[in-house]
Design an enzyme around this catalytic site. Sequence first.
Site, PDB file in Angstrom:
ATOM      1  N   ASP A  87      19.796 -17.038   6.688  1.00  0.00           N
ATOM      2  CA  ASP A  87      20.795 -15.990   6.497  1.00  0.00           C
ATOM      3  C   ASP A  87      20.617 -14.904   7.555  1.00  0.00           C
ATOM      4  O   ASP A  87      19.538 -14.755   8.137  1.00  0.00           O
ATOM      5  CB  ASP A  87      20.631 -15.344   5.111  1.00  0.00           C
ATOM      6  CG  ASP A  87      20.868 -16.333   3.987  1.00  0.00           C
ATOM      7  OD1 ASP A  87      21.596 -17.320   4.213  1.00  0.00           O
ATOM      8  OD2 ASP A  87      20.321 -16.114   2.889  1.00  0.00           O
TER       9      ASP A  87
HETATM   10  N1  URA Z   1      17.033 -19.229   1.215  1.00  0.00           N
HETATM   11  C1  URA Z   1      17.811 -18.136   1.276  1.00  0.00           C
HETATM   12  O1  URA Z   1      18.242 -17.607   0.254  1.00  0.00           O
HETATM   13  N2  URA Z   1      18.117 -17.645   2.488  1.00  0.00           N
HETATM   14  C2  URA Z   1      17.633 -18.155   3.640  1.00  0.00           C
HETATM   15  O2  URA Z   1      17.932 -17.623   4.720  1.00  0.00           O
HETATM   16  C3  URA Z   1      16.828 -19.288   3.568  1.00  0.00           C
HETATM   17  C4  URA Z   1      16.547 -19.814   2.336  1.00  0.00           C
END
Ligand code: URA
Length: 215
Positions: A87
């Site tokens: 993310d």
């Molecule tokens: N899980 C998440 O919630 N976000 C990420 O970036 C990676 C794994």
Amino acid sequence: MAEAMVLIEERRVHVDDLLVVSAAHQVHKNNQVTLNGQVLIARPSRYLLLNKPIDMICSTVDDKYPTALSLLKVDRLSELHIAGRLDVDTTGLILITDDGHWSFNLTSPQSGCEKVYKVSLSKPISLDAVQQFHKGVLLHGESKLTLPAKLEIINPHNVLLTITEGRYHQVKRMFFAIGNKVTSLHRQKIGSLELDIDIGEWRNLTTAEVKALSY
Ligand code: URA
């Protein structure tokens, strides 16, 4: 690819002694490919690791944030893609390659490849969270429990979580499922590969590292 299709349409490509008439023609690594009778040498695939900073995205275009790929100072950037995205507000280890077969296998749920995340939480971790994550939790809007995950408690607000899946926003949704909230998230390990470079930096993987992540 578009360029290759034109060359194929112009009947200029052979695989061994066979004229190629379709872009779907299967090529094995032992085949000899020629263009206008000249033997083509395949470039070796590229495999990189990057320590992604916050506020960078893992897709190629966005109106608001730059792509993490822009940190790479390499040729033919458009040929590369990220295997297993993070993310925009997550930092840490991402793998980048032009080998679609390798990244597909690595990110497939069947690989069972472990990903380790360092997680900070808004509330103290509950005592039964280790058991809950081991058994699997139901993510909002889904019908299948998460696969067994390992939770290690560093202190009440900081934990390490090891998962083998890569569902959408999985880590954040797992903590949400047990009534907590992720305040920061950092991926520090994929399989046997541990992050060993500073934020924003990148390096090539060694042949042994690529092999260790080949599923
Ligand atoms: N899980 C998440 O919630 N976000 C990420 O970036 C990676 C794994």
